[in-house]
Design a protein around this motif. Structure first.
Motif, PDB file in Angstrom:
ATOM      1  N   SER A   1      -9.014   0.386 -11.726  1.00 36.08           N
ATOM      2  CA  SER A   1      -8.484  -0.069 -13.118  1.00 36.08           C
ATOM      3  C   SER A   1      -7.340   0.968 -13.504  1.00 36.08           C
ATOM      4  N   ALA A   2      -7.005   1.924 -12.931  1.00 35.12           N
ATOM      5  CA  ALA A   2      -5.730   2.739 -13.223  1.00 35.12           C
ATOM      6  C   ALA A   2      -4.481   2.505 -12.586  1.00 35.12           C
ATOM      7  N   VAL A   3      -3.667   2.290 -13.452  1.00 33.95           N
ATOM      8  CA  VAL A   3      -2.322   1.924 -13.034  1.00 33.95           C
ATOM      9  C   VAL A   3      -1.464   3.252 -13.045  1.00 33.95           C
ATOM     10  N   ILE A   4      -0.969   3.525 -11.735  1.00 35.63           N
ATOM     11  CA  ILE A   4      -0.297   4.658 -11.453  1.00 35.63           C
ATOM     12  C   ILE A   4       1.127   4.710 -11.260  1.00 35.63           C
ATOM     13  N   GLY A   5       1.653   3.521 -11.390  1.00 36.80           N
ATOM     14  CA  GLY A   5       3.104   3.112 -11.152  1.00 36.80           C
ATOM     15  C   GLY A   5       3.703   1.840 -11.306  1.00 36.80           C
TER      16      GLY A   5
ATOM     17  N   GLN B   1      11.055  -7.800  -9.421  1.00 40.23           N
ATOM     18  CA  GLN B   1      10.099  -7.911 -10.600  1.00 40.23           C
ATOM     19  C   GLN B   1       9.125  -6.408 -10.273  1.00 40.23           C
ATOM     20  N   ASP B   2       8.849  -5.821 -11.495  1.00 44.35           N
ATOM     21  CA  ASP B   2       7.906  -4.799 -11.412  1.00 44.35           C
ATOM     22  C   ASP B   2       6.695  -5.214 -11.443  1.00 44.35           C
ATOM     23  N   ILE B   3       6.003  -4.899 -10.646  1.00 44.04           N
ATOM     24  CA  ILE B   3       4.353  -5.109 -10.282  1.00 44.04           C
ATOM     25  C   ILE B   3       3.644  -3.626 -10.475  1.00 44.04           C
ATOM     26  N   ASP B   4       2.393  -3.765 -11.146  1.00 45.21           N
ATOM     27  CA  ASP B   4       1.658  -2.765 -11.361  1.00 45.21           C
ATOM     28  C   ASP B   4       1.148  -2.219  -9.898  1.00 45.21           C
ATOM     29  N   VAL B   5       1.197  -0.862  -9.793  1.00 47.82           N
ATOM     30  CA  VAL B   5       0.423  -0.168  -8.769  1.00 47.82           C
ATOM     31  C   VAL B   5      -0.739   0.583  -9.138  1.00 47.82           C
ATOM     32  N   PHE B   6      -1.777   0.162  -8.580  1.00 51.21           N
ATOM     33  CA  PHE B   6      -3.358   0.777  -9.032  1.00 51.21           C
ATOM     34  C   PHE B   6      -3.724   2.043  -8.020  1.00 51.21           C
ATOM     35  N   ASP B   7      -4.451   2.811  -8.648  1.00 51.47           N
ATOM     36  CA  ASP B   7      -4.996   3.921  -7.976  1.00 51.47           C
ATOM     37  C   ASP B   7      -5.963   3.465  -6.941  1.00 51.47           C
ATOM     38  N   SER B   8      -5.844   3.916  -5.635  1.00 50.10           N
ATOM     39  CA  SER B   8      -6.758   3.620  -4.524  1.00 50.10           C
ATOM     40  C   SER B   8      -8.071   4.201  -4.982  1.00 50.10           C
ATOM     41  N   GLN B   9      -8.308   5.089  -5.959  1.00 53.38           N
ATOM     42  CA  GLN B   9      -9.746   5.687  -6.179  1.00 53.38           C
ATOM     43  C   GLN B   9     -10.160   5.008  -7.437  1.00 53.38           C
ATOM     44  N   ASP B  10      -9.128   4.162  -8.062  1.00 54.38           N
ATOM     45  CA  ASP B  10      -9.690   3.913  -9.513  1.00 54.38           C
ATOM     46  C   ASP B  10      -8.993   2.517  -9.677  1.00 54.38           C
TER      47      ASP B  10
ATOM     48  N   LYS C   1       0.962  -1.263   0.058  1.00 51.85           N
ATOM     49  CA  LYS C   1       0.053  -0.066  -0.029  1.00 51.85           C
ATOM     50  C   LYS C   1       1.036   1.177  -0.007  1.00 51.85           C
ATOM     51  N   LEU C   2       0.686   2.169  -0.842  1.00 44.96           N
ATOM     52  CA  LEU C   2       1.201   3.579  -0.843  1.00 44.96           C
ATOM     53  C   LEU C   2       0.751   4.261  -0.175  1.00 44.96           C
ATOM     54  N   ASP C   3       1.265   5.200   0.869  1.00 43.36           N
ATOM     55  CA  ASP C   3       0.461   6.242   1.703  1.00 43.36           C
ATOM     56  C   ASP C   3       1.123   7.641   1.702  1.00 43.36           C
ATOM     57  N   LEU C   4       0.274   8.447   1.784  1.00 43.45           N
ATOM     58  CA  LEU C   4       0.638   9.767   2.060  1.00 43.45           C
ATOM     59  C   LEU C   4      -0.076  10.107   3.508  1.00 43.45           C
ATOM     60  N   GLU C   5       0.798  10.241   4.323  1.00 42.56           N
ATOM     61  CA  GLU C   5       0.298  10.627   5.795  1.00 42.56           C
ATOM     62  C   GLU C   5      -0.956   9.803   6.123  1.00 42.56           C
ATOM     63  N   CYS C   6      -0.696   8.539   5.717  1.00 41.54           N
ATOM     64  CA  CYS C   6      -1.838   7.475   5.999  1.00 41.54           C
ATOM     65  C   CYS C   6      -2.989   7.836   5.156  1.00 41.54           C
ATOM     66  N   GLU C   7      -2.904   8.545   3.979  1.00 47.30           N
ATOM     67  CA  GLU C   7      -3.951   8.379   2.996  1.00 47.30           C
ATOM     68  C   GLU C   7      -3.633   7.481   1.813  1.00 47.30           C
ATOM     69  N   ASP C   8      -4.461   6.566   1.593  1.00 52.44           N
ATOM     70  CA  ASP C   8      -3.720   5.657   0.668  1.00 52.44           C
ATOM     71  C   ASP C   8      -3.835   6.107  -0.786  1.00 52.44           C
ATOM     72  N   ILE C   9      -2.998   5.969  -1.553  1.00 50.01           N
ATOM     73  CA  ILE C   9      -3.064   6.432  -2.909  1.00 50.01           C
ATOM     74  C   ILE C   9      -2.899   5.442  -3.902  1.00 50.01           C
ATOM     75  N   GLY C  10      -2.331   4.243  -3.457  1.00 50.66           N
ATOM     76  CA  GLY C  10      -2.483   2.961  -4.350  1.00 50.66           C
ATOM     77  C   GLY C  10      -2.224   1.848  -3.739  1.00 50.66           C
ATOM     78  N   PHE C  11      -2.291   0.635  -4.481  1.00 49.62           N
ATOM     79  CA  PHE C  11      -2.325  -0.668  -3.921  1.00 49.62           C
ATOM     80  C   PHE C  11      -1.449  -1.365  -4.982  1.00 49.62           C
ATOM     81  N   ALA C  12      -0.766  -2.448  -4.547  1.00 49.63           N
ATOM     82  CA  ALA C  12      -0.151  -3.475  -5.557  1.00 49.63           C
ATOM     83  C   ALA C  12      -0.016  -4.685  -4.704  1.00 49.63           C
ATOM     84  N   TYR C  13      -0.205  -5.811  -5.537  1.00 48.85           N
ATOM     85  CA  TYR C  13      -0.284  -7.194  -5.002  1.00 48.85           C
ATOM     86  C   TYR C  13       0.343  -8.230  -5.589  1.00 48.85           C
ATOM     87  N   VAL C  14       0.827  -9.171  -4.823  1.00 49.57           N
ATOM     88  CA  VAL C  14       1.786 -10.339  -5.055  1.00 49.57           C
ATOM     89  C   VAL C  14       1.009 -11.456  -4.356  1.00 49.57           C
TER      90      VAL C  14
END
Length: 164
Positions: free
Chosen positions: A138-142, A127-136, A99-112
């Protein structure tokens, strides 16, 4: 020699190497300045990278080089082993979550998927894994570069399942 080998088998090692973002609401949001990664294995581990790093810009990557170990030996980690058994026996549980966080605000998720690691009989190494937007979702943010060494522990748990 056997006990040393046994100790090596009974753990899962997770390494968060680096993160790169692609153009998205995250890169254009100036209120998001620093990022850290939280690593979670069900309810047993929720650790964050010790440092939050400045948000990467323009194709750059930020390097965490953080790693953690989850002990799953039979003697002291019964609940963790039971969870791993459930992953191997039940279909499609999301296993590891980054989980990618900004001061405890989730901005994205990645799964293994630990189940995928077991089925393919191959650890995930740098390995590079997709990071998905926490608000969408379906959107890859990184891309998050990770290592998950779990195969030996999963094999051990699988043997235990067969013997139960």
């Amino acid at each position: 020699l056997c006990s040393v080998f046994k100790q090596e088998v009974e753990k899962i090692r997770i390494k968060i190497t680096s993160l790169g973002l692609i153009e998205s609401r995250i890169t254009s949001d100036e209120t998001i300045q620093q990022l850290f990664v939280e690593c979670r294995l069900n309810n047993f581990l929720a650790e964050e990278t010790p440092l939050s790093l400045p948000k990467p810009t323009g194709g750059q990557r930020i390097h965490y080089n953080y790693s953690t170990v989850i002990n799953v030996d039979k003697a002291d980690n019964h609940a963790e082993r039971e969870y791993l058994k459930s992953i191997l026996l039940k279909p499609d549980l999301p296993a590891n979550r980054y989980k990618l966080d900004l001061e405890c605000e989730d901005i994205g998720f990645a799964y293994v998927s630990l189940k995928d690691i077991f089925q393919k009989q191959r650890d995930i190494i740098d390995q590079d894994i997709d990071v998905f937007d926490s608000q969408d979702a379906s959107a890859v943010i990184g891309k998050l570069t990770v290592t998950v060494e779990a195969l030996q522990a999963l094999r051990s748990v699988h043997e235990e399942c067969k013997n139960d």
